[in-house]
Scaffold this motif. Structure first.
Motif: not given
Length: 172
Positions: A8-16
């Motif tokens: 989840d954290i990786t996905l959010l940071l990637s989207l950011f």
């Protein structure tokens, strides 16, 4: 649970990061004078460089003082013990000691590089050095507790490396 959180954290940071790149790309066609920002950026970069260098220097000074590469603070002349490593064992000139004995382990190898790791009875490493052919390293150690100490090889030396072990007995 942890893998899901990491995902989840990786996905959010990637989207950011993707959003930031798209935002910059969308605004990249406008011409702006960056001279003032560039001067401020160079100033901040220089300050950052100085701070990083000072913190590395400070950290080095405090941690290098604690390196274990000095003689143990013991009184008297050490007992000389010759240790020769070979595939797949150790020859040792003496393997029984008393609590308080101050030992100078003179470590060498007959064949290839080996490691000399001295472990207490709880398998905590208490001393170590490299065993090399045609060279002798000396490591000093004073036994403070009775028990069975183990010498293990710390350098992969061949197929039977895992059985390379020797024990030392320390009596009261």
């Amino acid at each position: 649970m942890y893998q899901q959180a990491a995902w989840d954290i990786t996905l959010l940071l990637s989207l950011f990061i993707i959003f930031v790149f798209l935002f910059v790309f969308a605004r990249s066609d406008k011409k702006v004078d960056y001279t003032g920002i560039q001067k401020k950026g160079y100033f901040i970069r220089n300050i950052w460089f100085i701070l990083v260098c000072l913190s590395l220097l400070t950290t080095s000074l405090f941690t290098l003082k604690q390196l274990p590469y000095h003689r143990a603070a013991a009184k008297g002349t050490p007992v000389d013990v010759d240790v020769t490593a070979m595939q797949f064992g150790f020859e040792i000139s003496k393997d029984t000691f008393k609590v308080g004995d101050y030992i100078a382990f003179h470590v060498t190898s007959k064949d290839v590089n080996h490691g000399f790791g001295l472990y207490d009875d709880k398998m905590n490493i208490v001393a170590q050095t490299q065993a090399m052919p045609q060279y002798t390293n000396t490591v000093y150690y004073q036994f403070t507790k009775p028990g069975t100490y183990s010498i293990l090889c710390l350098e992969y030396c061949g197929a039977a490396h895992h059985i390379m072990k020797r024990e030392i007995i320390v009596n009261e």
